[in-house]
Design a protein around this motif. Structure first.
Motif, PDB file in Angstrom:
ATOM      1  N   ILE A  65       0.790  -1.222   0.129  1.00 45.42           N
ATOM      2  CA  ILE A  65      -0.027  -0.019  -0.037  1.00 45.42           C
ATOM      3  C   ILE A  65       1.124   1.215  -0.081  1.00 45.42           C
ATOM      4  CG2 ILE A  65      -1.710   1.310   1.535  1.00 45.42           C
ATOM      5  CD1 ILE A  65      -2.707  -1.275   2.255  1.00 45.42           C
ATOM      6  N   LYS A  66       0.745   2.154  -0.994  1.00 47.27           N
ATOM      7  CA  LYS A  66       1.679   3.205  -1.114  1.00 47.27           C
ATOM      8  C   LYS A  66       1.669   4.233   0.207  1.00 47.27           C
ATOM      9  CE  LYS A  66       1.548   2.998  -6.070  1.00 47.27           C
ATOM     10  NZ  LYS A  66       2.773   2.191  -6.252  1.00 47.27           N
ATOM     11  N   SER A  67       0.596   4.375   0.605  1.00 52.46           N
ATOM     12  CA  SER A  67       0.373   5.584   1.753  1.00 52.46           C
ATOM     13  C   SER A  67      -0.681   4.990   2.815  1.00 52.46           C
ATOM     14  CB  SER A  67      -0.312   6.731   1.040  1.00 52.46           C
ATOM     15  OG  SER A  67       0.491   7.576   0.416  1.00 52.46           O
ATOM     16  N   PRO A  68      -0.189   3.862   3.482  1.00 49.62           N
ATOM     17  CA  PRO A  68      -1.022   3.259   4.763  1.00 49.62           C
ATOM     18  C   PRO A  68      -1.548   4.332   5.562  1.00 49.62           C
ATOM     19  CG  PRO A  68       1.070   2.538   4.809  1.00 49.62           C
ATOM     20  CD  PRO A  68       1.261   3.596   3.593  1.00 49.62           C
ATOM     21  N   ASP A  69      -2.484   3.968   6.182  1.00 51.14           N
ATOM     22  CA  ASP A  69      -2.886   4.693   7.409  1.00 51.14           C
ATOM     23  C   ASP A  69      -2.000   4.007   8.492  1.00 51.14           C
ATOM     24  OD1 ASP A  69      -5.015   6.414   6.389  1.00 51.14           O
ATOM     25  OD2 ASP A  69      -6.248   4.782   6.620  1.00 51.14           O
ATOM     26  N   VAL A  70      -1.301   5.148   9.407  1.00 58.45           N
ATOM     27  CA  VAL A  70      -0.610   4.676  10.511  1.00 58.45           C
ATOM     28  C   VAL A  70      -0.737   5.253  11.743  1.00 58.45           C
ATOM     29  CG1 VAL A  70       1.413   4.172   8.980  1.00 58.45           C
ATOM     30  CG2 VAL A  70       1.305   6.504  10.004  1.00 58.45           C
ATOM     31  N   VAL A  71      -0.590   4.835  12.950  1.00 61.69           N
ATOM     32  CA  VAL A  71      -0.819   5.736  14.160  1.00 61.69           C
ATOM     33  C   VAL A  71       0.916   5.462  14.810  1.00 61.69           C
ATOM     34  CG1 VAL A  71      -3.054   5.039  14.553  1.00 61.69           C
ATOM     35  CG2 VAL A  71      -1.401   3.341  15.572  1.00 61.69           C
ATOM     36  N   ALA A  72       1.041   6.576  15.784  1.00 61.14           N
ATOM     37  CA  ALA A  72       2.257   6.881  16.161  1.00 61.14           C
ATOM     38  C   ALA A  72       2.041   6.235  17.360  1.00 61.14           C
ATOM     39  CB  ALA A  72       2.713   8.389  16.242  1.00 61.14           C
ATOM     40  N   PRO A  73       3.340   5.658  18.391  1.00 60.56           N
ATOM     41  CA  PRO A  73       3.146   5.227  19.251  1.00 60.56           C
ATOM     42  C   PRO A  73       2.644   6.301  20.780  1.00 60.56           C
ATOM     43  CG  PRO A  73       5.549   4.882  18.772  1.00 60.56           C
ATOM     44  CD  PRO A  73       4.643   5.929  17.655  1.00 60.56           C
ATOM     45  N   THR A  74       2.660   7.554  20.288  1.00 61.17           N
ATOM     46  CA  THR A  74       2.064   8.462  21.173  1.00 61.17           C
ATOM     47  C   THR A  74       0.509   8.779  21.071  1.00 61.17           C
ATOM     48  OG1 THR A  74       2.937  10.266  19.796  1.00 61.17           O
ATOM     49  CG2 THR A  74       4.249   9.858  21.418  1.00 61.17           C
TER      50      THR A  74
END
Length: 94
Positions: A65-74
């Motif tokens: 996936i070119k631009s996946p949704d992500v979350v940060a550890p914070t």
């Protein structure tokens, strides 16, 4: 396609597969001069598809996936849960 043609084609295919992947056990359709099995057209086609994948394996970029949704550890758990529910994800990269 005649039986002899399929037999020859299957033999060449197995040799090619063995050269590309020597860890694959090669079996003969003949034992002690007696035919054990006559290759079927669908089996030859399936083996050709496998040989193609062994010789030219697909690259991972086709599945990325070119631009996946992500979350940060914070980020909050609520933000991650919102993405999972909204987008129907089972996992999120952090």
């Amino acid at each position: 396609m005649g039986t002899q043609h399929l037999t020859d084609k299957l033999g060449r295919l197995l040799v090619t597969m063995h050269e590309q992947a020597p860890w694959v056990q090669q079996h003969s359709h003949v034992l002690a001069g007696e035919v054990l099995a006559t290759p079927r057209r669908d089996a030859v086609i399936a083996l050709e598809e496998i040989a193609q994948k062994v010789q030219n394996p697909p690259q991972i970029r086709a599945y990325m996936i070119k631009s996946p949704d992500v979350v940060a550890p914070t980020d909050s758990l609520a933000k991650a849960a919102e993405l999972v529910i909204e987008k129907g994800y089972s996992q999120l990269p952090v």
